[in-house]
Design a protein around this motif. Structure first.
Motif, short mmCIF file in Angstrom:
data_model
loop_
_atom_site.label_atom_id
_atom_site.label_comp_id
_atom_site.label_asym_id
_atom_site.label_seq_id
_atom_site.Cartn_x
_atom_site.Cartn_y
_atom_site.Cartn_z
N THR A 267 -28.45 0.14 -34.25
CA THR A 267 -29.80 -0.05 -33.72
C THR A 267 -30.60 -1.00 -34.61
O THR A 267 -30.62 -0.85 -35.83
CB THR A 267 -30.53 1.30 -33.64
OG1 THR A 267 -29.80 2.15 -32.77
CG2 THR A 267 -31.94 1.13 -33.12
N GLU A 366 -26.79 0.85 -23.86
CA GLU A 366 -26.49 2.25 -24.18
C GLU A 366 -25.29 2.70 -23.34
O GLU A 366 -25.34 3.64 -22.56
CB GLU A 366 -27.71 3.14 -23.92
CG GLU A 366 -28.99 2.67 -24.62
CD GLU A 366 -28.88 2.67 -26.15
OE1 GLU A 366 -27.89 3.18 -26.69
OE2 GLU A 366 -29.80 2.14 -26.80
N SER A 393 -23.99 -0.67 -27.49
CA SER A 393 -24.37 0.64 -28.01
C SER A 393 -24.17 0.70 -29.51
O SER A 393 -23.29 0.03 -30.06
CB SER A 393 -23.54 1.75 -27.35
OG SER A 393 -23.95 3.03 -27.81
N GLU A 559 -33.20 6.79 -27.55
CA GLU A 559 -32.51 5.54 -27.28
C GLU A 559 -33.47 4.40 -27.03
O GLU A 559 -34.45 4.55 -26.31
CB GLU A 559 -31.60 5.70 -26.05
CG GLU A 559 -30.46 6.66 -26.26
CD GLU A 559 -29.55 6.74 -25.04
OE1 GLU A 559 -29.89 6.13 -24.02
OE2 GLU A 559 -28.50 7.38 -25.12
N GLY A 560 -33.17 3.26 -27.63
CA GLY A 560 -33.65 1.98 -27.16
C GLY A 560 -35.07 1.56 -27.47
O GLY A 560 -35.37 0.39 -27.36
N GLN A 583 -28.98 7.40 -33.17
CA GLN A 583 -30.04 6.81 -32.35
C GLN A 583 -31.41 7.13 -32.94
O GLN A 583 -32.29 6.27 -33.01
CB GLN A 583 -29.95 7.34 -30.91
CG GLN A 583 -28.69 6.93 -30.15
CD GLN A 583 -28.73 5.50 -29.71
OE1 GLN A 583 -29.73 4.82 -29.85
NE2 GLN A 583 -27.62 5.01 -29.17
#
Length: 646
Positions: A267, A366, A393, A559-560, A583
């Motif tokens: 990440t 993801e 991911s 996530e994200g 994450q």
């Protein structure tokens, strides 16, 4: 009602007057031409003036706007789509279907209505850029309503065409062509000034029509979507730090060489940026002209939408939330991209023709989520039709799920490139962090619950029922995640270290457990808000903008989401599997351009005691995580400046 029946009031303001109801709507109803020069335009103005605009359109009215190139990425996408629909009959027909009831479309599907108004010639927009003796913004605010018979009303004042302008204190001066010669002269001067701008005859303002503005990508986004053009390098190519982001180019080449596969990248190391590089490279080679980008979660889809708009010339279509544009994507013949919620793939992908899939790239962000049982059931043999398939991911493998992993490898591809947390911290792409582990011990009540879980598990197996180890570990983990034995050590830490709860995310398993945490935050006067399933996404936006210092949440932030200022995380809920933990760790390790000395902090809860009746594998979950975090927190970076390649 003709324009002459308007009240001839010399000024209106937002404090004492209803500008939409008292002025804009009746003027639109009466006029056949509306010319507007304005510094900031947003589609929200159309929603507010929907009644008047609908009548204006029904009367055959035409509007011309000269605006500054400052607007949201969503409005810019709508203008792009409307311009494309002028030459794409299928796209135009789709837009026309969407806005059959224009008043409702203006209120409910405002962006589609805006696109249709552009495509149908009802609204023509041009962008103004000061030049010559002027080096600031186009910041004027004036307009003219005109009847076919010649009567006109001009106005000039401080108000932009945005929803916010009606919440500010704003005012306009209004002039009526029929009142007297002086009023008529004022109206004529505004008309002449607009025509000078519209026809690009002002020596100090350059005005571009929409196709040219789109081609040159001159819009400046007002919603943080980023610059619409590449930033010129500020460092010499020989700078030894220039290889800081070299892994992105390496990842791109590995993928293109393979044709399909997964990029396993920590990440914050630039998965999205790398995907854009791949899209650009495949387009430049003439290999693809259609892209499908999929993931789960509206927040992440919106984030992708802004990035795509800012960095490509593709026609952008959305199929998530209230946006239903997949059919337009399927029929559009221009280079295009569809942003689609993962859960809706099975309703769209089967309708993609094989010949189109042969020139298409599928991007699965993801990607571990693609291995869910519903994806395996609905999409087997569907995704592999894409010539190029890209998975992204930080944690692509699904623990305890062989079927899901096999589906991902078969339909999308194997891992073709890895760039993990360790390398990212060493290269200063992610920041270093401190780790604190608070000791807790399960209560006798907790242990009783765990013994009962084991009994049920063994009883099911003895009876021949399916009872997986994954389900067993998940049930035990839930006991650990929600034990109130973590609360006392947390209170002691909170009391001694209040500074570590600024720019802080607190992850809990349930809203019910979160209430225990909230009580302590209130007791020690730590300002916070919650972001659970029932909470509005506005809370996340306020946190991202620094209006909130502490956010208590659960799965929705795992996530994200990219908020560079997050510096501290608290892990009340940690899964045995590393996927969710990695994450969540990524939420606080992003470097922050506004805080070059940033060092993150992770607060964890670890049971160091051996628990009776737990298998060795489950008993060691806390210890394994403690050892991993301890090792990772010892890594230091080799330096390097923060830049914007991630």
């Amino acid at each position: 009602m003709p324009l002459r029946q308007l009240p001839t009031v010399p000024t209106l303001n937002t404090s004492t007057d209803r500008l939409i109801v008292d002025f804009y709507e009746p003027a639109l109803v009466a006029a056949q031409r509306y010319d507007r020069g304005v510094g900031y335009f947003t589609s929200n103005w159309l929603k507010l003036a929907s009644t008047g605009m609908a009548v204006f359109a029904g009367n055959g009215g035409r509007a011309r706007f000269v605006v500054s190139p400052h607007m949201s990425s969503e409005d810019w996408a709508a203008l792009n789509q409307g311009d494309q629909a002028k030459t794409d009959q299928i796209l135009y027909d789709h837009l026309e279907t969407v806005v059959e009831d224009l008043p409702e479309a203006l209120e409910v599907q405002t962006l589609s209505a805006l696109a249709w108004m552009i495509a149908d010639g009802l609204l023509d927009i041009r962008l103004a850029l000061p030049r010559g003796d002027l080096d600031g913004d186009f910041h004027d605010k004036f307009g003219i309503f005109q009847e076919n018979g010649g009567d006109s009303v001009a106005f000039h004042g401080s108000q932009n065409d945005s929803a916010k302008a009606f919440r500010n204190y704003e005012s306009i001066s209004v002039f009526y062509s029929w009142v007297d010669a002086r009023e008529g002269l004022r109206v004529s001067e505004h008309q002449n000034r607009f025509e000078q701008l519209w026809n690009n005859r002002d020596p100090n303002v350059r005005v571009l029509n929409l196709p040219e503005a789109i081609r040159q990508r001159l819009v400046l986004f007002t919603d943080g979507a980023g610059r619409p053009y590449p930033k010129l390098p500020t460092k010499p190519l020989s700078d030894p730090k220039a290889d800081k982001w070299s892994h992105q180019a390496e990842a791109m080449m590995k993928f293109i060489e393979a044709g399909n596969g997964v990029l396993e990248m920590a990440t914050g190391t630039g998965k999205t940026r790398t995907a854009l590089k791949i899209i650009g490279e495949l387009q430049s080679r003439g290999e693809v002209d259609a892209i499908v980008v999929t993931m789960s979660g509206t927040d992440l889809l919106k984030q992708w939408h802004k990035t795509i708009i800012a960095n490509t010339d593709l026609a952008v279509f959305c199929q998530f939330g209230r946006k239903k544009e997949a059919s337009s994507y399927l029929t559009c013949r221009l280079p295009k991209v569809l942003l689609i919620a993962r859960q809706q793939l099975q309703t769209v992908i089967p309708h993609l023709q094989d010949k189109d899939a042969e020139r298409a790239l599928l991007v699965c962000d993801e990607v571990h989520g693609m291995g869910s049982p519903s994806m395996v059931r609905d999409l087997t043999d569907q995704l592999s039709r894409f010539r190029y398939r890209l998975g992204l991911s930080a944690t692509p493998e699904r623990e305890y799920d062989q079927d899901g992993n096999a589906f991902i490898e078969s339909e999308i591809g194997p891992v073709v490139f890895r760039f993990g947390l360790e390398k990212a911290i060493e290269k200063a792409i992610l920041c270093s962090f401190d780790y604190t582990a608070l000791n807790y011990t399960l209560s006798e009540e907790d242990r009783l619950v765990i013994r009962q879980i084991f009994k049920r598990h063994h009883a099911k197996r003895a009876a021949g029922e399916v009872s997986s180890d994954e389900a067993l570990y998940r049930d035990i983990a839930r006991v650990r995640k929600t034990t109130t034995e973590k609360i006392p050590p947390f209170e002691d830490f909170l009391q001694s270290n209040p500074e570590l709860f600024k720019r802080c995310l607190i992850f809990v398993e349930t809203a019910e457990f979160g209430r225990h945490v909230q009580q302590l935050l209130m007791r020690y006067r730590v300002p916070y808000h919650t972001y659970f399933e029932q909470d509005e996404s506005q809370n996340l936006k306020r946190f991202a903008e620094g209006q909130l210092e502490c956010l208590v949440s659960c799965h929705r932030l795992s996530e994200g989401i990219d908020i560079q200022s997050v510096q501290n995380i608290v892990l009340f809920a940690s899964s045995r599997a590393k996927l969710e933990t990695i994450q969540r760790l990524g939420r606080c390790l992003r470097t922050d351009p506004q805080n070059s000395s940033k060092r993150a902090h992770v607060l964890d809860f670890v049971d160091f005691s051996a628990q009776e009746n737990e298998s060795n594998e489950n008993r060691s979950a806390d210890i394994d995580r403690f050892q991993w975090f301890t090792k990772l927190s010892a890594i230091t970076s080799d330096g390097g400046d923060i830049d914007e390649h991630a």
